[in-house]
Design an enzyme around this catalytic site. Structure first.
Site, PDB file in Angstrom:
ATOM      1  NE  ARG A 127      -2.352   0.884   3.648  1.00 32.84           N
ATOM      2  CZ  ARG A 127      -3.207   0.627   4.634  1.00 32.84           C
ATOM      3  NH1 ARG A 127      -4.510   0.758   4.427  1.00 32.84           N
ATOM      4  NH2 ARG A 127      -2.758   0.226   5.790  1.00 32.84           N
ATOM      5  NE  ARG A 171      -2.433  -2.191  10.813  1.00 31.25           N
ATOM      6  CZ  ARG A 171      -2.251  -1.866   9.534  1.00 31.25           C
ATOM      7  NH1 ARG A 171      -1.051  -1.947   8.998  1.00 31.25           N
ATOM      8  NH2 ARG A 171      -3.260  -1.450   8.812  1.00 31.25           N
TER       9      ARG A 171
HETATM   10  P1  AP5 Z   1      -7.335  -0.056   2.254  1.00 30.00           P
HETATM   11  O1  AP5 Z   1      -8.599   0.353   1.597  1.00 30.00           O
HETATM   12  O2  AP5 Z   1      -6.375   1.014   2.642  1.00 30.00           O
HETATM   13  O3  AP5 Z   1      -7.650  -1.039   3.494  1.00 30.00           O
HETATM   14  P2  AP5 Z   1      -8.253  -0.768   4.933  1.00 30.00           P
HETATM   15  O4  AP5 Z   1      -9.220  -1.849   5.228  1.00 30.00           O
HETATM   16  O5  AP5 Z   1      -8.725   0.646   5.026  1.00 30.00           O
HETATM   17  O6  AP5 Z   1      -6.942  -1.022   5.784  1.00 30.00           O
HETATM   18  P3  AP5 Z   1      -6.308  -0.162   6.976  1.00 30.00           P
HETATM   19  O7  AP5 Z   1      -4.887  -0.617   7.126  1.00 30.00           O
HETATM   20  O8  AP5 Z   1      -6.559   1.291   6.796  1.00 30.00           O
HETATM   21  O9  AP5 Z   1      -7.113  -0.704   8.160  1.00 30.00           O
HETATM   22  P4  AP5 Z   1      -6.759  -0.614   9.598  1.00 30.00           P
HETATM   23  O10 AP5 Z   1      -8.083  -1.005  10.142  1.00 30.00           O
HETATM   24  O11 AP5 Z   1      -5.623  -1.412  10.078  1.00 30.00           O
HETATM   25  O12 AP5 Z   1      -6.202   0.874   9.766  1.00 30.00           O
HETATM   26  P5  AP5 Z   1      -6.831   2.233  10.284  1.00 30.00           P
HETATM   27  O13 AP5 Z   1      -6.276   3.340   9.492  1.00 30.00           O
HETATM   28  O14 AP5 Z   1      -8.289   2.113  10.433  1.00 30.00           O
HETATM   29  O15 AP5 Z   1      -6.627  -1.116   1.285  1.00 30.00           O
HETATM   30  C1  AP5 Z   1      -5.390  -1.725   1.629  1.00 30.00           C
HETATM   31  C2  AP5 Z   1      -4.524  -1.900   0.369  1.00 30.00           C
HETATM   32  O16 AP5 Z   1      -5.131  -2.876  -0.483  1.00 30.00           O
HETATM   33  C3  AP5 Z   1      -4.376  -0.633  -0.480  1.00 30.00           C
HETATM   34  O17 AP5 Z   1      -3.101  -0.643  -1.037  1.00 30.00           O
HETATM   35  C4  AP5 Z   1      -5.451  -0.798  -1.577  1.00 30.00           C
HETATM   36  O18 AP5 Z   1      -5.096  -0.118  -2.777  1.00 30.00           O
HETATM   37  C5  AP5 Z   1      -5.461  -2.310  -1.767  1.00 30.00           C
HETATM   38  N1  AP5 Z   1      -6.768  -2.857  -2.101  1.00 30.00           N
HETATM   39  C6  AP5 Z   1      -7.976  -2.487  -1.604  1.00 30.00           C
HETATM   40  N2  AP5 Z   1      -8.964  -3.263  -2.116  1.00 30.00           N
HETATM   41  C7  AP5 Z   1      -8.349  -4.154  -2.942  1.00 30.00           C
HETATM   42  C8  AP5 Z   1      -8.839  -5.228  -3.765  1.00 30.00           C
HETATM   43  N3  AP5 Z   1     -10.126  -5.533  -3.817  1.00 30.00           N
HETATM   44  N4  AP5 Z   1      -7.924  -5.949  -4.475  1.00 30.00           N
HETATM   45  C9  AP5 Z   1      -6.603  -5.650  -4.415  1.00 30.00           C
HETATM   46  N5  AP5 Z   1      -6.086  -4.642  -3.665  1.00 30.00           N
HETATM   47  C10 AP5 Z   1      -6.954  -3.901  -2.936  1.00 30.00           C
HETATM   48  O19 AP5 Z   1      -6.190   2.280  11.755  1.00 30.00           O
HETATM   49  C11 AP5 Z   1      -4.809   2.467  11.928  1.00 30.00           C
HETATM   50  C12 AP5 Z   1      -4.485   2.436  13.408  1.00 30.00           C
HETATM   51  O20 AP5 Z   1      -5.163   3.507  14.089  1.00 30.00           O
HETATM   52  C13 AP5 Z   1      -4.898   1.183  14.180  1.00 30.00           C
HETATM   53  O21 AP5 Z   1      -3.943   0.136  14.055  1.00 30.00           O
HETATM   54  C14 AP5 Z   1      -4.994   1.741  15.599  1.00 30.00           C
HETATM   55  O22 AP5 Z   1      -3.700   1.914  16.156  1.00 30.00           O
HETATM   56  C15 AP5 Z   1      -5.588   3.114  15.382  1.00 30.00           C
HETATM   57  N6  AP5 Z   1      -7.062   3.098  15.431  1.00 30.00           N
HETATM   58  C16 AP5 Z   1      -7.916   3.450  14.415  1.00 30.00           C
HETATM   59  N7  AP5 Z   1      -9.188   3.279  14.795  1.00 30.00           N
HETATM   60  C17 AP5 Z   1      -9.138   2.818  16.070  1.00 30.00           C
HETATM   61  C18 AP5 Z   1     -10.144   2.414  17.004  1.00 30.00           C
HETATM   62  N8  AP5 Z   1     -11.453   2.471  16.688  1.00 30.00           N
HETATM   63  N9  AP5 Z   1      -9.740   1.975  18.212  1.00 30.00           N
HETATM   64  C19 AP5 Z   1      -8.428   1.928  18.554  1.00 30.00           C
HETATM   65  N10 AP5 Z   1      -7.439   2.266  17.714  1.00 30.00           N
HETATM   66  C20 AP5 Z   1      -7.796   2.715  16.487  1.00 30.00           C
HETATM   67 MG    MG Z   2      -8.194   2.331   6.172  1.00 30.53          MG
END
Ligand code: AP5
Ligand code: MG
Length: 216
Positions: A127, A171
């Site tokens: 990504r 994660r």
């Molecule tokens: P993408 O769309 O970016 O995936 P995503 O599901 O949004 O993944 P994240 O890593 O953002 O999820 P996350 O839940 O770990 O992180 P978040 O930012 O929420 O796609 C991923 C990749 O795949 C991209 O390169 C895309 O182009 C590709 N792709 C997408 N669809 C595809 C397909 N169909 N085929 C092929 N490729 C594809 O959280 C980050 C951190 O913040 C957490 O670890 C935590 O520390 C904190 N945090 C956030 N929310 C909370 C909460 N509610 N409570 C506690 N901590 C929190």
């Molecule tokens: Mg995300």
């Protein structure tokens, strides 16, 4: 429509949320994006969150609950919202229920994007994210037209600190322990719809629209 997107790290929540939010004119509320913006702006919240996020750990529930309460109370959420990345624990889900009751609202549907671990690791490790507008790309599956440059705003693409191998592993372990139980939590409330996230980006969006059009 009040929608919640569930799914493991890398499932494509952010990618699909952008499309859903545009198509249905709903505010996209990503707690990950909100926290990253606070880190970027060096706010108190950002300083507290940074050490957890860089290791791939969850930020404490009480900080997230405060963020969500404030965000859902804003006027742009009055005609619906799309939550991405919240809730991630059962206490967060219980708090959401309480906040929505206070606001006299209900969730309409919970979409769970289902993808296997091997594919998640490939997606996260390739990504790249735009530093200006937050759009996600993938070096192989969804590359930008110009290497390292965002197609939409011409911002510079970077690799998230938590997309390094150790943080990815962490994660996925934390997801299974703390977040996966929410699938059953929302299934019991008859809100859950499962989306096959192993298909290509556009096909998944078509599947999501078929489900959401039943609620619109
Ligand atoms: P993408 O769309 O970016 O995936 P995503 O599901 O949004 O993944 P994240 O890593 O953002 O999820 P996350 O839940 O770990 O992180 P978040 O930012 O929420 O796609 C991923 C990749 O795949 C991209 O390169 C895309 O182009 C590709 N792709 C997408 N669809 C595809 C397909 N169909 N085929 C092929 N490729 C594809 O959280 C980050 C951190 O913040 C957490 O670890 C935590 O520390 C904190 N945090 C956030 N929310 C909370 C909460 N509610 N409570 C506690 N901590 C929190
Ligand atoms: Mg995300």
């Amino acid at each position: 429509m009040n929608i919640l997107l569930l799914g493991p790290p890398g499932a494509g929540k952010g990618t699909q949320a952008k499309k859903i939010s545009e198509h249905y004119s709903l505010p996209h509320i990503s707690t990950g994006d909100i926290l990253r913006e606070n880190i970027h702006n060096n706010t108190n919240l950002g300083i507290k969150a940074k050490s957890y996020m860089s290791k791939g750990e969850l930020v404490p529930d009480e900080l997230l609950i405060t963020i969500i309460r404030g965000r859902l109370s804003k006027p742009d959420c009055s005609r619906g919202f799309l939550l991405d990345g919240y809730p991630r624990t059962v206490p967060q889900a219980d708090a959401l229920q309480m906040i929505l009751t206070e606001l006299n609202r209900n969730l309409d549907v919970v979409l769970n994007i289902d993808v296997d671990d091997e594919e998640l690791i490939k997606r996260l490790s390739g990504r790249r994210v735009c530093a200006s507008c937050g759009t996600s790309y993938h070096v192989i599956f969804n590359p930008p037209e110009d290497n390292g440059i965002c197609d939409i705003c011409k911002g510079v693409l970077y690799q998230r600190e938590d997309d390094m191998p150790d943080a990815i592993r962490n994660r996925l372990i934390i997801y299974k322990k703390q977040t996966e139980p929410l699938i059953e939590y929302y299934d019991k409330k008859s809100l859950l719809q499962v989306i096959d996230g192993g298909k290509d980006i556009q096909q998944i969006f078509e599947d999501i629209k078929k489900v959401l059009n039943r609620y619109d």
